[in-house]
Design a protein around this motif. Structure first.
Motif, PDB file in Angstrom:
ATOM      1  N   LEU A  63      38.562  24.173  71.116  1.00  0.00           N
ATOM      2  CA  LEU A  63      39.798  24.291  71.894  1.00  0.00           C
ATOM      3  C   LEU A  63      40.157  23.003  72.618  1.00  0.00           C
ATOM      4  N   VAL A  64      39.732  21.856  72.151  1.00  0.00           N
ATOM      5  CA  VAL A  64      39.922  20.579  72.833  1.00  0.00           C
ATOM      6  C   VAL A  64      39.224  20.622  74.195  1.00  0.00           C
ATOM      7  N   SER A  65      39.923  21.216  75.211  1.00  0.00           N
ATOM      8  CA  SER A  65      39.236  21.402  76.479  1.00  0.00           C
ATOM      9  C   SER A  65      39.597  22.748  77.098  1.00  0.00           C
ATOM     10  N   GLY A  66      40.220  23.639  76.274  1.00  0.00           N
ATOM     11  CA  GLY A  66      40.567  24.955  76.787  1.00  0.00           C
ATOM     12  C   GLY A  66      41.757  24.924  77.711  1.00  0.00           C
ATOM     13  N   TYR A  67      41.708  25.769  78.753  1.00  0.00           N
ATOM     14  CA  TYR A  67      42.892  25.969  79.597  1.00  0.00           C
ATOM     15  C   TYR A  67      43.288  24.717  80.358  1.00  0.00           C
ATOM     16  N   ASN A  68      42.415  23.734  80.523  1.00  0.00           N
ATOM     17  CA  ASN A  68      42.812  22.546  81.292  1.00  0.00           C
ATOM     18  C   ASN A  68      43.108  21.342  80.396  1.00  0.00           C
ATOM     19  N   THR A  69      43.408  21.620  79.108  1.00  0.00           N
ATOM     20  CA  THR A  69      43.680  20.519  78.183  1.00  0.00           C
ATOM     21  C   THR A  69      44.813  19.624  78.664  1.00  0.00           C
ATOM     22  N   GLU A  70      45.915  20.250  79.128  1.00  0.00           N
ATOM     23  CA  GLU A  70      47.125  19.504  79.443  1.00  0.00           C
ATOM     24  C   GLU A  70      47.101  18.902  80.844  1.00  0.00           C
ATOM     25  N   TYR A  71      46.051  19.144  81.577  1.00  0.00           N
ATOM     26  CA  TYR A  71      46.051  18.707  82.969  1.00  0.00           C
ATOM     27  C   TYR A  71      45.450  17.314  83.105  1.00  0.00           C
ATOM     28  N   SER A  72      45.998  16.578  84.063  1.00  0.00           N
ATOM     29  CA  SER A  72      45.450  15.256  84.335  1.00  0.00           C
ATOM     30  C   SER A  72      45.540  15.000  85.825  1.00  0.00           C
ATOM     31  N   GLY A  73      44.934  13.922  86.253  1.00  0.00           N
ATOM     32  CA  GLY A  73      45.049  13.528  87.654  1.00  0.00           C
ATOM     33  C   GLY A  73      44.438  14.542  88.595  1.00  0.00           C
ATOM     34  N   MET A  74      45.107  14.750  89.726  1.00  0.00           N
ATOM     35  CA  MET A  74      44.538  15.570  90.790  1.00  0.00           C
ATOM     36  C   MET A  74      44.481  17.037  90.417  1.00  0.00           C
ATOM     37  N   LYS A  75      45.411  17.486  89.562  1.00  0.00           N
ATOM     38  CA  LYS A  75      45.366  18.896  89.163  1.00  0.00           C
ATOM     39  C   LYS A  75      44.109  19.182  88.358  1.00  0.00           C
ATOM     40  N   PHE A  76      43.768  18.248  87.478  1.00  0.00           N
ATOM     41  CA  PHE A  76      42.526  18.413  86.732  1.00  0.00           C
ATOM     42  C   PHE A  76      41.336  18.385  87.676  1.00  0.00           C
ATOM     43  N   ALA A  77      41.417  17.482  88.663  1.00  0.00           N
ATOM     44  CA  ALA A  77      40.313  17.395  89.617  1.00  0.00           C
ATOM     45  C   ALA A  77      40.134  18.703  90.373  1.00  0.00           C
ATOM     46  N   MET A  78      41.252  19.409  90.631  1.00  0.00           N
ATOM     47  CA  MET A  78      41.142  20.691  91.330  1.00  0.00           C
ATOM     48  C   MET A  78      40.383  21.707  90.492  1.00  0.00           C
ATOM     49  N   PHE A  79      40.683  21.758  89.198  1.00  0.00           N
ATOM     50  CA  PHE A  79      39.920  22.642  88.312  1.00  0.00           C
ATOM     51  C   PHE A  79      38.442  22.296  88.353  1.00  0.00           C
ATOM     52  N   PHE A  80      38.204  21.019  88.271  1.00  0.00           N
ATOM     53  CA  PHE A  80      36.846  20.512  88.199  1.00  0.00           C
ATOM     54  C   PHE A  80      36.063  20.877  89.464  1.00  0.00           C
ATOM     55  N   LEU A  81      36.688  20.582  90.612  1.00  0.00           N
ATOM     56  CA  LEU A  81      36.060  20.892  91.899  1.00  0.00           C
ATOM     57  C   LEU A  81      35.807  22.377  92.037  1.00  0.00           C
ATOM     58  N   ALA A  82      36.823  23.182  91.667  1.00  0.00           N
ATOM     59  CA  ALA A  82      36.695  24.625  91.866  1.00  0.00           C
ATOM     60  C   ALA A  82      35.598  25.197  90.994  1.00  0.00           C
ATOM     61  N   GLU A  83      35.417  24.649  89.788  1.00  0.00           N
ATOM     62  CA  GLU A  83      34.354  25.155  88.929  1.00  0.00           C
ATOM     63  C   GLU A  83      32.985  24.926  89.550  1.00  0.00           C
TER      64      GLU A  83
END
Lengths: 477, 226
Positions: free
Chosen positions: A275-295
């Motif tokens: 799935l490339v990277s799944g649900y956060n494929t299209e995210y970059s920058g701080m929004k991606f960082a939020m996913f990352f932090l929350a995980e």
């Protein structure tokens, strides 16, 4: 107790806090409506106090620990795969995560025209927010009381009678964020990732909650502080059923919690090979960082809950035990009547030859935090170890494992724990524990046989079912 | 009491506004999100009434569980804009009447219940310190045991019905009876035989025929270019 404390104080608010509020309501005109007598106002004060602590915990514990965990994960994975890991930025690569964070902060926030702007932004926020509220519900330390009065508040943001249930309510809200992110990305891989996460979260929530239900049943309360208190027993940490009597709940909880936080071997929502990277494929920058932090924050909370439910929370492993002529319990802690066995504080008292309960409260708090953090990081390390060891499951295996194996097993577990509750209720001294054992020995032996036959038979039945299914599949093809 | 009122006047209008959003928003996915807001703000109102267990259960079951399933359905079928032809004026009137009747039933019931069982101060204090879980459990397993069981049977029926409807193979037809029989194939006639000879058994055949091995080797050599 001093100012106005002969009033109803159902929440056991600390003395200094009520004094502060009395002062505020008398001296600041705008806030004079605060009425110390009213339980509602007390609830509000507790809430305000909780928010203050929550901010303290969230910024003082959660965020630094998440930053540290990212580095720890990379180092542990490097250790598992015999590499060195990050070692360029700072001594031993310690500043690597900070460098990564700065990089993410300066990245462009890409959005393509086909995306739903509002939902695309809302996704990470809904994913991020509940996880950080969860930190407020975890009891990191208990309050310390002397002579029935609380002298030192514990590091617990919000203590609620339904705490255990609210944890799962909040952690399930973050699934909505994942689904929305997958949908709003306007990308089929993201969408599949979001759908998988929803299916997985619904499936694994059930064994998770059922495993905790067994704990709640045995402890007799949904308040996390009471659950921690219930684990104090004559054999220290080992008298809790989590270790000897009831390892099944713990195993079910461990497996389901790894699935809940979407980690290998259950990381299908972000399976990078498909799935490339799944649900956060299209995210970059701080929004991606939020996913990352929350995980990572979710992983921290899940490990903290494992400790709270099964490994005595902030108490020492010897909590409540009598060993070498010393009762390893020093100070009244937390909710009324709660006594934590704090072995180091007790040892200090014994060493200094002073009376029990004379060690300074902040030392005891420090000890409690140390036990809690030590235990949490053990389980975090365990999760990282698993990540470095096990391969990923297929979606149908994932679903089948939850619905056909874990859920029946956890129902069996609840059945068993309710019998344990009857036969061996939680007791605080060794004599009554031994008396319970000897009185109920015949029943216990029969029950142990039933357990072995039941669990063994269940596992055999499931494996047999699987074999037959495989045979049927080969017959078809 | 002031705080209680302030919070009530935050949650209640939010619930009503979001409910209107559910009905009037043209995108299904936004409607589902508004539904989440409705459920969560009703959970807030429950908290204000000291029903903490109910609030959390509302969040788990309705706020997340139910709406996730709705979102799931929408994502499978696509977020199509609402078709006006689906709701003719007659149907709209019918929905309005049903809704008004439901409201007319609920409000007197609530008022009546409030009048005959006003909560005592001691009960409120219990709720605020120990939570409502214990009392709720006692009520469900003593006074309201029968309605509770009836409701659970109803849910079970709904679940069994959904499974029957979605799994067509469970209706015994000729096709399924053939499906699980053991036809004589090239692999063998009994299940064990088939299982042993199945190509995907998980381990390689014990010995490879010599000729095959040779050709394989030759091919490999060709591919490498020796």
């Amino acid at each position: 107790m001093t100012v106005g404390l002969n009033v109803m104080n159902p929440y056991q608010l600390p003395d200094w806090f009520i004094q502060l509020h009395v002062w505020v309501s008398e001296n600041i005109p705008g806030l004079s409506f605060i009425d110390i007598m009213d339980p509602w106002q007390q609830a509000l004060m507790l809430f305000v106090w909780g928010v203050v602590l929550f901010v303290l915990i969230s910024f003082g514990v959660a965020k630094p620990s998440v930053v540290f965990m990212v580095l720890m994960e990379r180092k542990v994975l490097a250790w598992v795969t015999q590499r060195k890991g990050p070692n360029r930025v700072g001594p031993w690569g310690l500043l690597q995560t900070i460098a990564d964070g700065v990089k993410l902060l300066f990245k462009e926030d890409v959005m393509t025209p086909g995306q739903d702007k509002l939902l695309f932004t809302l996704g990470p926020v809904i994913f991020f927010l509940p996880v950080f509220v969860l930190f407020a519900l975890v009891p990191f330390t208990g309050a310390i009381a002397q002579d029935g009065e609380i002298v030192f508040g514990g590091l617990l943001g919000i203590g609620l009678p339904v705490g255990a249930l609210l944890l799962f309510a909040l952690s399930s809200i973050s699934v909505i964020g994942m689904v929305l992110a997958g949908w709003a990305s306007n990308n089929k891989y993201s969408l599949i990732g979001g759908m998988r996460s929803a299916a997985q979260a619904i499936s694994y929530e059930i064994p998770l909650v059922l495993a905790v239900l067994a704990v709640v049943l045995y402890a007799g309360s949904m308040n996390l502080m009471d659950i921690v208190e219930a684990q104090r027993g004559p054999l220290g940490m080992f008298s809790w059923f989590g270790i000897f009597l009831m390892p099944l709940s713990f195993l079910i909880f461990l497996i389901s919690s790894i699935a809940e936080v979407n980690r290998i071997p259950f990381d299908l929502p972000e399976a990078e090979s498909e799935l490339v990277s799944g649900y956060n494929t299209e995210y970059s920058g701080m929004k991606f960082a939020m996913f990352f932090l929350a995980e990572y924050a979710a992983l921290f909370v899940m490990c903290a809950l494992t400790v709270v439910f099964f490994f005595g929370g902030f108490m020492s492993p010897l909590a409540g035990a009598t060993l070498g002529g010393i009762h390893w319990t020093s100070t009244l802690v937390g909710t009324p009547g709660l006594i934590a066995g704090l072995s180091l504080a007790s040892a200090l008292e014994n060493m200094l030859g002073v009376a029990s309960g004379s060690v300074a409260p902040w030392i005891i708090q420090l000890e409690m935090v140390s036990w809690m953090v030590l235990k949490i990081y053990f389980f975090i390390f365990f999760a990282m170890w698993i990540r470095g060891t096990l391969p990923r499951l297929k979606p149908d295996q994932l679903m089948g494992f939850s619905w056909k194996f874990l859920i029946p097993l956890s129902l069996l577990n609840i059945f068993m724990v309710s019998f344990w509750r009857m036969w061996l209720p939680p007791v605080k001294d060794l004599e009554s524990m031994v008396a319970n054992f000897t009185q109920n020995m015949p029943f216990g032996i029969v029950w142990a046989l039933v357990l072995v036959v039941g669990i063994g038979g269940f596992c055999w039945f499931m494996s047999e079912l699987q074999t037959r299914k495989l045979k049927a599949r080969f017959t078809q093809s | 009491m002031i705080v209680e009122n302030i919070l009530f006047w935050i949650f209640a209008p939010l619930a009503v506004t979001a409910a209107l959003g559910v009905v009037f928003h043209r995108s299904l996915i936004y409607s589902a999100l508004f539904l989440i807001v409705v459920f969560l703000s009703i959970a807030g109102v429950f908290v204000l009434n000291n029903a903490d267990f109910l609030a959390v259960a509302q969040t788990i079951v309705y706020g997340v569980g139910l709406t996730i399933v709705i979102l799931f359905g929408i994502m499978f079928t696509g977020d199509r804009p609402f078709d006006d032809r689906l709701a003719s004026p007659g149907k709209r009137l019918a929905y309005l009447i049903v809704g008004a009747m439901l409201l007319a039933m609920l409000i007197p019931a609530a008022v009546y219940q409030y009048n005959i069982h006003p909560a005592s101060e001691a009960l409120i204090a219990t709720y605020m310190t120990e939570g409502s879980t214990g009392l709720l459990g006692l009520a469900l397993f003593t006074q309201y045991a029968l309605p509770f069981e009836v409701a659970s049977v109803l849910l079970l029926l709904a679940m069994v019905g959904a499974i029957i409807l979605s799994k067509k193979q469970m209706v015994p037809t000729e096709k399924t009876s053939v499906k699980y029989a053991l036809p004589s194939t090239t692999l063998g006639s009994t299940a064990e035989e088939i299982y042993e000879k199945a190509p995907f058994h998980g381990h390689l055949p014990k010995e490879q025929p010599a000729s095959e091995a040779e050709t394989n080797g030759a091919e490999t050599q060709e591919m490498i270019g020796v």
